[in-house]
Design a protein around this motif. Sequence first.
Motif, mmCIF file in Angstrom:
data_model
loop_
_atom_site.group_PDB
_atom_site.id
_atom_site.type_symbol
_atom_site.label_atom_id
_atom_site.label_comp_id
_atom_site.label_asym_id
_atom_site.label_seq_id
_atom_site.Cartn_x
_atom_site.Cartn_y
_atom_site.Cartn_z
ATOM 1 N N THR A 44 0.846 -1.189 0.000
ATOM 2 C CA THR A 44 0.000 0.000 0.000
ATOM 3 C C THR A 44 0.880 1.238 0.000
ATOM 4 O O THR A 44 2.110 1.154 -0.082
ATOM 5 N N CYS A 65 -3.845 -3.488 0.558
ATOM 6 C CA CYS A 65 -4.099 -3.101 1.942
ATOM 7 C C CYS A 65 -4.597 -1.653 1.907
ATOM 8 O O CYS A 65 -4.277 -0.913 0.965
ATOM 9 N N PRO A 66 -5.393 -1.219 2.888
ATOM 10 C CA PRO A 66 -5.875 0.168 2.886
ATOM 11 C C PRO A 66 -4.734 1.176 2.812
ATOM 12 O O PRO A 66 -3.636 0.939 3.301
ATOM 13 N N ILE A 68 -2.848 4.881 3.408
ATOM 14 C CA ILE A 68 -2.692 5.989 4.351
ATOM 15 C C ILE A 68 -2.662 7.255 3.512
ATOM 16 O O ILE A 68 -1.716 7.478 2.747
ATOM 17 N N LEU A 75 -7.479 6.927 6.668
ATOM 18 C CA LEU A 75 -7.176 5.561 6.243
ATOM 19 C C LEU A 75 -8.296 5.134 5.307
ATOM 20 O O LEU A 75 -9.474 5.202 5.674
ATOM 21 N N ASP A 77 -9.860 2.312 2.410
ATOM 22 C CA ASP A 77 -9.863 1.018 1.734
ATOM 23 C C ASP A 77 -10.230 1.254 0.278
ATOM 24 O O ASP A 77 -11.395 1.496 -0.052
ATOM 25 N N LEU A 204 -3.256 0.987 11.291
ATOM 26 C CA LEU A 204 -3.546 0.052 10.199
ATOM 27 C C LEU A 204 -3.097 -1.354 10.562
ATOM 28 O O LEU A 204 -3.831 -2.330 10.331
ATOM 29 N N GLN A 208 -5.367 -4.767 10.817
ATOM 30 C CA GLN A 208 -5.091 -5.891 9.927
ATOM 31 C C GLN A 208 -4.380 -7.047 10.631
ATOM 32 O O GLN A 208 -4.055 -8.053 9.996
#
Length: 272
Positions: A44, A65-66, A68, A75, A77, A204, A208
């Motif tokens: 990410t 992954c989400p 930043i 944050l 997605d 994050l 996760q």
Amino acid sequence: MIESLADLLVVSDMDNTLLTAKEGVPSCNRVTIQLFCELGGRFTVATGRPVESVRAALGDLPLSCPAITCGGSVLYDMQADAPLEKHFLPREGATQVIETVMSQFADIGVEIMVEDGRLYIVQANRYTQAHVQEEKMHSVLCPLDQVPDNWAKVVFAADPVTLASLQSFCASIPMEEMYFLHTNLMYYEIMPAGVSKAQALRRLCAMQNIPMENTVVIGDYYNDIDLMRAAGHAVAVGNAPTEVKLVADEVVSTCRNGGVGEYLYSLIRKYT
């Protein structure tokens, strides 16, 4: 303990790390990121850009992954197209700082990034114009009192000499629930207190269920240093200043030469 690519989260800064404003993402970075994700790796970005600008810059490049975004204020997605977390500046306090700065620096560019990533330009100059064009952002020229609520950050834009004077001037401004951050030779920002790329990475990883020691951060500038120190492993691209390289565990090729792809390929060779 890292036994496979699936155990890793690689987080890359965007501008001058993953891509350049003129050339975009080098093809070697794009191909290697796609392969890395297909083989189970998580990748990410951590950037000051809003979501809209991230999408425009990356195109169809996958983020597994989400992201930043907004310097850690949001944050997001990208796959679900939904925010996971948002943090905002206190409007009244930020307004007072902006008015104080504008009273002393008549030509300063002033941008306000709001909740959904829209950019409102309170005072334009050639640096705000370049910012909008380089990051492919939609913007609205707007008086300060008409900017919508939920400010993710404020950006002052000017030449490096003016920003150095601004930084000295702002040292005497009382700040509550926010702080100043020098993010670029041309940008000086106001961020919500407790919000940064490093703090966003910690949150994050908690979401996760990823151990911090299993994270890798790739960066190029001074505002990446805290993020690099927070990660399990830090990588600097070859165009980074010496101070940033000294924080890194290793240094790879420059952004233009595909340093991010070079590092990801070394992980692929190691773990597959």
